[in-house]
Enzyme design. Structure first.
Site, PDB file in Angstrom:
ATOM      1  CG  PHE A   7     -80.189  38.388  48.581  1.00  0.00           C
ATOM      2  CD1 PHE A   7     -79.909  39.301  47.214  1.00  0.00           C
ATOM      3  CD2 PHE A   7     -79.128  38.433  49.605  1.00  0.00           C
ATOM      4  CE1 PHE A   7     -78.617  39.639  47.216  1.00  0.00           C
ATOM      5  CE2 PHE A   7     -78.134  39.099  49.283  1.00  0.00           C
ATOM      6  CZ  PHE A   7     -77.654  39.746  48.267  1.00  0.00           C
ATOM      7  CB  ILE A  14     -75.042  32.680  47.545  1.00  0.00           C
ATOM      8  CG1 ILE A  14     -75.188  32.882  49.163  1.00  0.00           C
ATOM      9  CG2 ILE A  14     -75.793  31.606  47.134  1.00  0.00           C
ATOM     10  CD1 ILE A  14     -77.022  32.927  49.514  1.00  0.00           C
ATOM     11  CB  ALA A  30     -72.093  29.901  57.957  1.00  0.00           C
ATOM     12  NE  ARG A  35     -66.077  27.631  67.099  1.00  0.00           N
ATOM     13  CZ  ARG A  35     -65.408  27.309  68.274  1.00  0.00           C
ATOM     14  NH1 ARG A  35     -64.620  28.176  68.795  1.00  0.00           N
ATOM     15  NH2 ARG A  35     -65.754  26.190  68.814  1.00  0.00           N
ATOM     16  CG  ASN A  87     -63.453  34.851  57.852  1.00  0.00           C
ATOM     17  OD1 ASN A  87     -63.454  36.298  58.073  1.00  0.00           O
ATOM     18  ND2 ASN A  87     -62.587  34.529  57.194  1.00  0.00           N
ATOM     19  N   PRO A  88     -64.580  36.453  61.211  1.00  0.00           N
ATOM     20  CG  PRO A  88     -63.595  37.060  63.140  1.00  0.00           C
ATOM     21  CD  PRO A  88     -63.425  36.124  61.956  1.00  0.00           C
ATOM     22  CD  GLN A 113     -73.233  37.245  54.224  1.00  0.00           C
ATOM     23  OE1 GLN A 113     -74.408  36.741  54.254  1.00  0.00           O
ATOM     24  NE2 GLN A 113     -72.524  37.683  53.361  1.00  0.00           N
ATOM     25  CE  LYS A 143     -76.400  31.217  68.648  1.00  0.00           C
ATOM     26  NZ  LYS A 143     -77.235  31.497  69.781  1.00  0.00           N
ATOM     27  CD  GLU A 146     -82.111  34.246  56.397  1.00  0.00           C
ATOM     28  OE1 GLU A 146     -82.308  33.695  57.258  1.00  0.00           O
ATOM     29  OE2 GLU A 146     -82.553  33.935  55.229  1.00  0.00           O
TER      30      GLU A 146
END
Lengths: 735, 216, 313
Positions: free
Chosen positions: A244, A471, A515, A618, A621-622, A628, A691, A695
């Site tokens: 973090f 992480i 990512a 896009r 990975n949903p 997240q 994107k 966060e």
């Protein structure tokens, strides 16, 4: 070799989305659930017979170490060495660090490391530490942000102040105005894994198994600090127990382990004790923020000003809390400013969504107050103030993609926002006062260059190597998905190796850039690999398609492994970004919704429902992306309701040093959380058209909660966290 | 960072001796620190104590410093690093293991206190090739992010389902004498396992799955 | 953690004698508080006496219809005992509101009573603390005191007792049974067990050196509605800011309060009064607050009010 991304992405193999875009199980999952994933302190096989170091932190907030008498500590059973500044040898301070990692003789902040006790066992090292006699000279320190606010100066970072139009004039002339101050406290990352390192030398070569988010930076900063060549430093960080922002740069554990290992000639393992983390490592600085908004009677903003005050050690920087205000809402007349004052509290630095996480706590509560003033639904107010270009620069700088309005509308509907009572303090359910609140979510999209090595062997197994870190963000899996998509294989045919400085340098994990940028780097390397494999197999690279484990062109179709040949093919390549992020404003957006219950007697706040809709390009990975977002939403719950590093100004430290005093949300605090991803591809962000998303979930979440509390009670609190002691005096008397 | 000489300049007349040894006050030192001075003779190392543990079905006989917690015994002596040290003070639950059928924080107990006890760690629940149903469910429901709290979550979760079955009441039980599964019961009972990544709803979903409580 | 010698006791009097023979020795049962403090050198016993095998782990009826709870009964087992759930509901409610499942599985009845304050300065040996080192000062007064005491304090100490169980036991008029190195037993009413700081904050209980708690006796059950309301900063796994234990029925009402003093706080005289304001005013007579914890006065009153409402429902 490098792929330059300087014009919008066209159609590319990722668009096929046979692997990318699917909610696949994490490939590191089986290791994590069986205890097989090795974190820094756990590398018994790689660094056998390690000895133990215990960090001793300064017990003053500022001053000097006058003397350290280590005789009794050195005589204690099992003790091999005591490392201090006096015997550490020459050390430089890297630019990444504001305070020195090892104090002495100056003490710059409380719990700054002054010594490391090294012993054969953990128990011996910890016990011997109490025998150190350290004599300090205390100096008066500055620990009060509110008191220092008047003397704060404009920060020295780029864009510390920004202007457009004539804010003062427009604000004076506005039909409706708002002028409020909001405060946020010092916050601590409190990831579950304390900072930890094992250091070992072979000759003049140093290996660090360490918990770190940015492997290449760790190499650089360790080399700088020790004054040794970068080639002599290897950093290995395959699994990180949360960061973090706390593990962006090496910390005292890494330096002290390295120094100790050099001294005693054995591997040395060091982990910070939980009560040391709050003061020894970095934290998110507290802010005082002033929001001024001028609008017409329909709520359309004509003037907006956001100023933020924060403090840091000399040489440090501000919490950039005005960032989102520059881009989120329309308004021709604008002013933002970051003010910085010197404080002798521990070092302030990045914590999840630096700037936006706390800036939105202020801005989105201010917007809620504005909505009430003009008699508008809060969602409608945001919709009216949407802007599709950078409001400071004008239509010449559009957003690359911006679906805030869709997020607001879809989010509101999914949440049954229409059930909300526009008038506060109207809804009761037994002992609970019920309210709903919302907030916009915004987080900048940053891009960083990133490299990877990719190869395919005779069996058609694809291997990816990059120093990228996972992480908890799901890097292993989305990198595997990217390579699988590009090479036309299923994910079980991809092996991913991360977190080693021997691998090509990646973007690393930070600023929600990881990512998008690291997969873009893998994309670039895979483009090069496809070309190399096609060529080797005698295909025309342009015509070759990689699908179903085969290379296909025209009427030729051969197995990928066969095309790779007996020796396989390996390439290294990288992606670099041009100026698309200057020509276009790039950000991620969303809308947070929250329903709270406030106990009518005690003021306890409990989250009843929490949800949101988000547009972040896009979604690779949903499954992991959703995790997240909900995780960040929960961090927003913490920020809104409970998290605070309480300053004891007398000693100059954060008195809330452990997880019993610094509260983070527990299971019982968190209900079902709903996350909806609005479909979006951002072709100006990267070839992945993705994107960041790691966060975005914290940005605005806490404001939605604050606004819900207002809706429930009619009590507006502008000082975070919104603990019951702030509410209780303002609740209606009990009948 | 240059190493400055020790001086009294700037000390502002205020000094504070920080003596970490409880209660002991030593004479003021006026000389500069002398780590090169003649070291005091090494004290005798503490006695080691023999401890028998049954860990994941395997008998282990160890010679331990009595101060060794069960957690450090597992991690540092048996190299079973699946169980994690998150705080070492019983405030996070990452160190949760199952001892004699009960989940406990292994950081707040000494190995010597468990002579002869059966200990189950995450490694004992299953392996990647033979996952325990709870481990499988965590993978399917993405019940983790960084993974550091995960072994503790899983050990706790397995124990929680047993506790509910055994009728152990909780803070959220409406009727203390009638204990039944509910998501709220799970959340309350799992609150001793902190997840800062906050995969909480996914963890609850995994537990719900294993409990067989998934309504279509 | 200082080195210590370690023995396992098999008999209560033997354990007490062992303690008397080793000044500075400590009994260890669950260890969840003692080890926590040993790790930060607040507790530095040179000798640990493991009492887990003393066989004091039963819950039995007493001859007058009450319950005798063995000192080593684990918190989980005490809370789950059917008789406790049915007849002493406030005790179960208090127990299950405390700590976490893992800690309750290990913590014992006696250990819970003996647990020490969680004041941040008590835990930090670099800070002045009259409880740890008499005469050194109190860093909490004028410091981080939001969670600390408002009643029964002195100018030497504002620590709170963190136990929920003890509040319920105080409400139920529990008696604490002990044995000493000479083999003599006594029964200490819980009201007299915990000591307020006064000028001796380092003296926390009525126990003499080497004296070992063997059990806790509850009188025959009270009827009425049993309530334990705990107010905290998050939904679980946190100490009480204020807690209210109540048994309210046709025979009367009684209240005990946690989170406000160095012992469970009960003012029997207040139990004759009616209504939230009157009771709270009586209970909080003589309160001394800090700027950070002054809200506890309002919170106590309002929580009590909520409890009174719940009792009527």
């Amino acid at each position: 070799m490098s792929m330059k991304f300087d014009s919008p992405a066209g159609p590319n193999p990722i668009d096929r989305q046979r692997v990318v875009g699917h909610p696949l199980d994490r490939i590191d999952g089986p290791l994590k659930v069986t205890g097989g994933a090795l974190y820094a302190y756990e590398q018994h096989e790689a660094a056998p017979e390690a000895v133990y170091g215990w960090v001793v932190g300064a017990t003053i907030g500022k001053g000097r170490v006058r003397s350290i008498d280590a005789r009794d500590a050195e005589a204690a059973p099992g003790v091999l060495a005591i490392v201090t500044a006096a015997n550490a040898g020459p050390l430089k301070k890297s630019r990444s660090h504001t305070a020195h990692l090892l104090a002495g003789p100056r003490v710059e902040h409380y719990d700054q490391a002054v010594a490391l006790v090294v012993a054969e066992s953990f128990e011996q090292a910890r016990d011997a530490a109490r025998l150190l006699r350290i004599d300090y000279a205390i100096e008066k320190g500055r620990y009060d942000l509110a008191a220092a606010r008047g003397a704060a100066k404009i920060a020295s970072d780029k864009d510390a102040t920004t202007k457009a139009g004539d804010f003062d004039g427009a604000f004076k002339a506005a039909a409706v105005t708002l002028d409020h101050v909001y405060t946020t406290p010092d916050q601590s990352h409190q990831m579950m894994e304390p900072h930890a390192t094992i250091a070992a030398w072979q000759g003049d070569k140093l290996t660090l198994w360490t918990s770190n988010q940015m492997v290449a930076w760790a190499v650089r900063d360790m080399a700088t600090t020790l004054g040794i060549p970068r080639e002599n430093v290897r950093v290995v960080s395959p699994y990180i127990g949360g960061g973090f922002g706390s593990k962006l740069w090496i910390r005292a554990d890494a330096l002290l382990a390295a120094l100790a290992s050099r001294k005693v000639g054995r591997p040395v393992k060091v982990a910070l004790a939980r009560p040391q983390i709050a003061n020894n490592t970095t934290h998110r600085p507290a802010t005082i923020q002033r929001l001024r908004i001028g609008a017409d009677k329909d709520g359309v903003i004509s003037a907006i000003s956001h100023e933020s005050w924060s403090g840091d050690l000399p040489g440090g920087g501000p919490e950039t809390a005005t960032q989102q205000t520059r881009l989120l809402y329309r308004g021709e007349n604008r002013f933002t400013a970051h003010y910085l004052t010197e404080l002798d509290l521990p070092e302030g630095n990045a914590m999840r969504a630096p700037g936006e996480a706390v800036g939105l706590l202020a801005l989105e509560v201010a917007m809620d107050e504005l909505a009430e003033k003009v008699g508008l639904d809060p969602v409608e107010l945001r919709i009216r103030n949407d802007v599709q270009f950078d409001p400071e620069k004008g239509p010449e700088r559009p957003f690359s993609s911006r679906k805030l309005v869709e997020c607001l509308k879809i989010g509101a509907e999914r949440f049954h926002w229409s059930r909300r009572s526009p008038k506060p303090a109207q809804v009761r359910d037994g002992r609970w006062l019920i309210g709903m609140g919302m907030a916009s979510a915004f987080r900048n999209n940053l891009v960083q260059k990133s490299a990877a090595r990719v190869g395919v062997d005779a069996k058609g197994i694809v291997t990816v190597e990059t120093d990228m870190t996972d992480i908890g963000t799901g890097s292993y899996t989305i990198i595997a998905q990217t390579a699988a998509e590009m090479m036309g294989v299923t994910i079980d045919k991809v092996a991913v190796r991360l977190g080693d400085s021997l691998f090509p340098a990646s973007a690393g994990s930070g600023g929600q850039w990881g990512a998008n940028s690291s997969t873009a780097g893998v994309y670039a390397a895979c483009v090069a690999l496809r070309n190399a494999v096609a060529q080797k197999a005698g295909f025309n690279a342009e015509d070759a398609d990689f699908v179903d484990g085969h290379v296909v062109a025209g009427n030729r179709r051969i197995r990928l492994g066969e095309a790779a040949g007996a020796d396989g093919v390996t390439v290294t390549d990288s992606i670099e970004f041009g100026d698309l992020d200057e020509r276009y404003a790039q950000a991620t957006f969303g809308a947070h919704f929250c329903e709270v219950g406030v106990d009518a007697a005690t003021g306890e706040v409990r989250i009843r429902r929490q949800g949101g809709a988000f547009a972040a390009g896009r979604i690779i990975n949903p499954k992991s992306a959703r995790n997240q977002v909900i995780g960040a939403m929960t961090m927003g719950v913490g920020a809104a309701l409970m998290e605070e590093l309480i300053v004891d100004k007398r000693f100059g430290y954060f008195a809330t040093r452990d997880l019993a005093d610094y509260h983070v949300p527990v299971h019982a605090d968190i209900p079902e959380q709903d996350v909806f991803f609005v479909e979006e591809l951002d072709d100006k962000s990267s070839p992945m058209k993705a994107k960041g998303v790691g966060e975005l979930g914290i940005c605005g979440a806490g404001a939605a909660i604050a606004n819900a509390i207002y809706n429930a009670t009619g009590v507006r609190i502008r000082e975070f966290p919104l603990t019951l002691d702030k509410l209780i005096e303002k609740l209606p008397p009990m009948v | 960072m240059e190493i400055e000489g020790i001086s009294d300049e700037g000390s502002d007349g205020m000094t504070r001796r920080s003596v970490l040894a409880a209660g002991a006050m030593t004479a003021t030192l006026s000389a500069t620190p002398s780590l090169e001075a003649k070291p005091l003779p090494k004290s005798d190392a503490p006695q080691l104590t023999k401890v028998n543990l049954n860990v994941n079905g395997k008998r282990q006989t160890l010679s331990l410093d009595p101060r060794t917690t069960l957690l450090d015994t597992l991690r540092e002596h048996l190299h079973l690093t699946g169980t994690k040290k998150g705080c070492d003070h019983g405030q996070c639950g990452a160190c949760t293991v199952i001892v004699e059928g009960r989940r406990i924080n292994s950081c707040l107990t000494l190995a010597v206190m468990h002579d002869g006890d059966a200990v189950t760690t995450i490694e004992g629940l299953g392996t990647p090739d033979d996952l325990h149903p709870m481990q499988k469910a965590f993978v399917a429901h993405d019940g983790y992010q960084c993974g550091y709290c995960t072994p503790g979550q899983i050990c706790s979760a397995v124990a929680v389902l047993e506790e509910i079955k055994a009728g152990v009441p909780s803070h959220v039980s409406d009727d203390l004498l009638d204990i039944a599964y509910s998501d709220d019961e799970v959340r309350e009972r799992m609150s001793g396992n902190i997840c800062r990544c906050a995969a909480y709803p996914n963890i609850v979903a995994a537990i719900r799955d294993v409990a067989g409580e998934n309504k279509a | 953690m200082k080195p210590f010698t370690y023995v396992r006791a098999t008999d209560p009097v033997e354990a007490a004698r062992e303690a008397a023979g080793h000044p500075g020795a400590r009994f260890i049962a669950g260890g969840t508080n003692l080890l926590d403090l040993m790790k930060v050198q607040v507790e530095t016993p040179g000798h640990l006496i493991d009492i887990n095998k003393l066989g004091l782990d039963k819950i039995e009826k007493t001859s007058d219809g009450g319950l005798r709870i063995g000192a080593l009964v684990r918190n989980t087992d005490l809370a789950a005992d059917k008789r406790v759930r049915r007849d002493y509901g406030v005790l179960t409610r208090a127990l299950v509101s405390g700590a976490s499942g893992q800690l309750r599985n290990k913590a014992t009845t006696a250990g819970n009573l003996l647990q020490r304050t969680r004041c941040a300065y008590f835990y930090d040996i670099s800070k002045p603390c009259n409880k740890r080192k008499p005469g050194s000062g109190c860093a909490a007064i004028g410091g981080f005191s939001r969670s600390l005491a408002i009643l029964g304090t002195s100018d030497t100490c504002i620590a709170t007792h963190p136990s929920d169980m003890a509040v319920a036991m105080r409400l139920l008029d529990a008696t604490i049974e002990t044995v000493n190195p000479a083999g003599a037993s006594r029964a200490i009413p819980i009201a007299d067990f915990h000591k307020l700081p006064g000028s001796t904050p380092h003296i926390e209980t009525a126990l003499a050196p080497g004296e070992l708690i063997t059990g806790v006796v509850l009188p025959r059950p009270l009827g009425g509605k049993h309530i334990y309301r705990k107010v905290r900063d998050r939904a679980s796994y946190a100490f009480a800011l204020v807690s209210v234990a109540a048994v309210i029925g046709p025979d009367g009402q009684r209240f005990a309060f946690g989170g406000v003093a160095a012992k469970p706080w009960r003012v029997e005289a207040a139990e004759k009064l009616k209504g939230m304001e009157a009771i709270a005013a009586s209970v909080t007579l003589g309160a001394v607050t800090t700027e950070q914890n002054a809200f506890k006065l309002t919170l106590l009153q309002r929580t009590l009010g909520a409890v009174l409402v719940e009792a009527k429902a």
